[in-house]
Design a protein around this motif. Structure first.
Motif, mmCIF file in Angstrom:
data_model
loop_
_atom_site.group_PDB
_atom_site.id
_atom_site.type_symbol
_atom_site.label_atom_id
_atom_site.label_comp_id
_atom_site.label_asym_id
_atom_site.label_seq_id
_atom_site.Cartn_x
_atom_site.Cartn_y
_atom_site.Cartn_z
ATOM 1 N N PRO A 1 28.673 -19.934 -29.514
ATOM 2 C CA PRO A 1 27.819 -20.648 -30.487
ATOM 3 C C PRO A 1 27.099 -19.718 -31.464
ATOM 4 N N ASP A 2 26.830 -18.490 -31.046
ATOM 5 C CA ASP A 2 26.117 -17.573 -31.941
ATOM 6 C C ASP A 2 27.066 -16.786 -32.854
ATOM 7 N N GLY A 3 28.350 -17.145 -32.822
ATOM 8 C CA GLY A 3 29.313 -16.502 -33.709
ATOM 9 C C GLY A 3 30.003 -15.291 -33.122
ATOM 10 N N THR A 4 29.552 -14.837 -31.968
ATOM 11 C CA THR A 4 30.246 -13.717 -31.328
ATOM 12 C C THR A 4 31.522 -14.225 -30.663
ATOM 13 N N ALA B 1 38.677 -18.149 -45.315
ATOM 14 C CA ALA B 1 37.657 -18.880 -44.554
ATOM 15 C C ALA B 1 36.871 -19.818 -45.472
ATOM 16 N N LEU B 2 36.518 -19.329 -46.665
ATOM 17 C CA LEU B 2 35.800 -20.182 -47.617
ATOM 18 C C LEU B 2 36.672 -21.349 -48.065
ATOM 19 N N GLU B 3 37.948 -21.092 -48.259
ATOM 20 C CA GLU B 3 38.873 -22.153 -48.676
ATOM 21 C C GLU B 3 38.937 -23.243 -47.610
ATOM 22 N N GLN B 4 39.079 -22.806 -46.367
ATOM 23 C CA GLN B 4 39.187 -23.765 -45.259
ATOM 24 C C GLN B 4 37.895 -24.567 -45.078
ATOM 25 N N VAL B 5 36.781 -23.861 -45.036
ATOM 26 C CA VAL B 5 35.496 -24.538 -44.800
ATOM 27 C C VAL B 5 35.105 -25.363 -46.030
ATOM 28 N N GLY B 6 35.455 -24.865 -47.217
ATOM 29 C CA GLY B 6 35.168 -25.612 -48.436
ATOM 30 C C GLY B 6 35.880 -26.950 -48.453
ATOM 31 N N ARG C 1 31.443 -17.970 -41.113
ATOM 32 C CA ARG C 1 31.425 -16.863 -40.132
ATOM 33 C C ARG C 1 32.450 -17.122 -39.026
ATOM 34 N N ASP C 2 32.468 -18.339 -38.508
ATOM 35 C CA ASP C 2 33.384 -18.662 -37.407
ATOM 36 C C ASP C 2 34.838 -18.661 -37.878
ATOM 37 N N ALA C 3 35.085 -19.252 -39.051
ATOM 38 C CA ALA C 3 36.455 -19.302 -39.568
ATOM 39 C C ALA C 3 36.965 -17.891 -39.849
ATOM 40 N N TYR C 4 36.075 -17.038 -40.327
ATOM 41 C CA TYR C 4 36.466 -15.648 -40.572
ATOM 42 C C TYR C 4 36.836 -14.968 -39.251
ATOM 43 N N ALA C 5 36.010 -15.155 -38.246
ATOM 44 C CA ALA C 5 36.253 -14.505 -36.947
ATOM 45 C C ALA C 5 37.602 -14.929 -36.374
ATOM 46 N N ILE C 6 37.890 -16.215 -36.447
ATOM 47 C CA ILE C 6 39.170 -16.717 -35.933
ATOM 48 C C ILE C 6 40.320 -16.183 -36.789
ATOM 49 N N GLY C 7 40.129 -16.184 -38.095
ATOM 50 C CA GLY C 7 41.190 -15.712 -38.991
ATOM 51 C C GLY C 7 41.507 -14.243 -38.782
ATOM 52 N N GLU C 8 40.475 -13.441 -38.656
ATOM 53 C CA GLU C 8 40.719 -12.008 -38.481
ATOM 54 C C GLU C 8 41.340 -11.711 -37.104
ATOM 55 N N ALA C 9 40.827 -12.390 -36.090
ATOM 56 C CA ALA C 9 41.378 -12.169 -34.742
ATOM 57 C C ALA C 9 42.844 -12.587 -34.694
ATOM 58 N N THR C 10 43.176 -13.690 -35.337
ATOM 59 C CA THR C 10 44.563 -14.167 -35.358
ATOM 60 C C THR C 10 45.462 -13.142 -36.036
ATOM 61 N N LYS D 1 37.907 -28.173 -34.586
ATOM 62 C CA LYS D 1 37.610 -26.783 -34.957
ATOM 63 C C LYS D 1 38.233 -25.831 -33.935
ATOM 64 N N VAL D 2 38.885 -24.787 -34.430
ATOM 65 C CA VAL D 2 39.448 -23.795 -33.518
ATOM 66 C C VAL D 2 38.300 -22.983 -32.912
#
Lengths: 74, 138
Positions: free
Chosen positions: A16-19, B20-25, B101-110, B129-130
């Motif tokens: 939830p905190d983005g980590t 990430a901005l495109e997806q969340v937008g 932030r979350d979409a970026y994290a998932i995108g980069e990890a993928t 949401k993934v």
């Protein structure tokens, strides 16, 4: 990651905190160390914890003389 | 499992941030702008602020009396969110910040997992949401 890494899974969970929480499955002992190196490229690792399985050792001191492996099936 | 890590994702990649901005937008219905050289943000009263950013969501996308929201690259290469303290109390603005932030994290990890040879299986929550990636290597 080493080409010789045994089959394994990494579960990446968004918190939830983005980590991101990363759990390594399928490798015991120090063997899992190498497969997580690339995760450090994702950001700052704020916690790096080894579980009991990390320290698993092969032991032959059981009375039946079987080889025991922590976390394995008897 | 013999090890786990907690990772604070850094936003460093422009293409992944743009994705990430495109997806969340699309999901949260807002437009965004990319200015490679940076552009000033505009305050709620319509005046340019001193702060600049490379990626900007304009105030009209955020609701009444909002300031522009931006992502600005820092000297260390990481993008930081530029948001006024007033807007930090706004649900829509902070919802966008957190979802990007979350979409970026998932995108980069993928992207990085695939480059490492993993098969990547996303897991979604009830809202679609993934929230988890299963990375497998056989």
């Amino acid at each position: 990651m080493s080409k010789k890494a045994p089959p394994h899974r990494i579960i990446l969970t968004l918190q939830p905190d983005g980590t991101m929480k990363a759990k390594v499955e399928g490798i015991t002992g120090p063997g899992c160390q190498g497969v997580t190196d690339w995760l450090h490229d994702l950001g700052e690792v704020v916690e790096d914890r080894k579980t009991a399985e990390f320290y698993s050792m092969v032991s032959t001191d059981d009375k039946a003389g079987r080889t025991l492996k922590a976390g394995g099936t008897w | 499992m013999s090890k786990y890590l907690i990772i604070e994702t850094n936003i460093t990649s422009e293409p992944i941030l743009a994705a990430a901005l495109e997806q969340v937008g699309w999901e949260m219905n807002f437009a965004w702008e990319h200015h490679p050289e940076g552009q000033p943000l505009v305050g709620y009263e319509g005046r340019q602020r001193r702060e600049t950013a490379e990626f900007i969501v304009r105030r009209r996308q955020l609701g009444g009396a909002s300031n522009d929201l931006g992502w600005k690259r820092q000297p260390d290469g990481k993008f930081k969110v530029v948001v006024s303290s007033f807007d930090m109390g706004k649900q829509r603005t902070m919802g966008i910040v957190n979802e990007v932030r979350d979409a970026y994290a998932i995108g980069e990890a993928t992207q990085k997992a695939k480059a490492q040879g993993y098969t990547v299986t996303p897991v979604k929550n009830d809202q679609g949401k993934v929230v988890q990636l299963t990375l497998a290597r056989y």
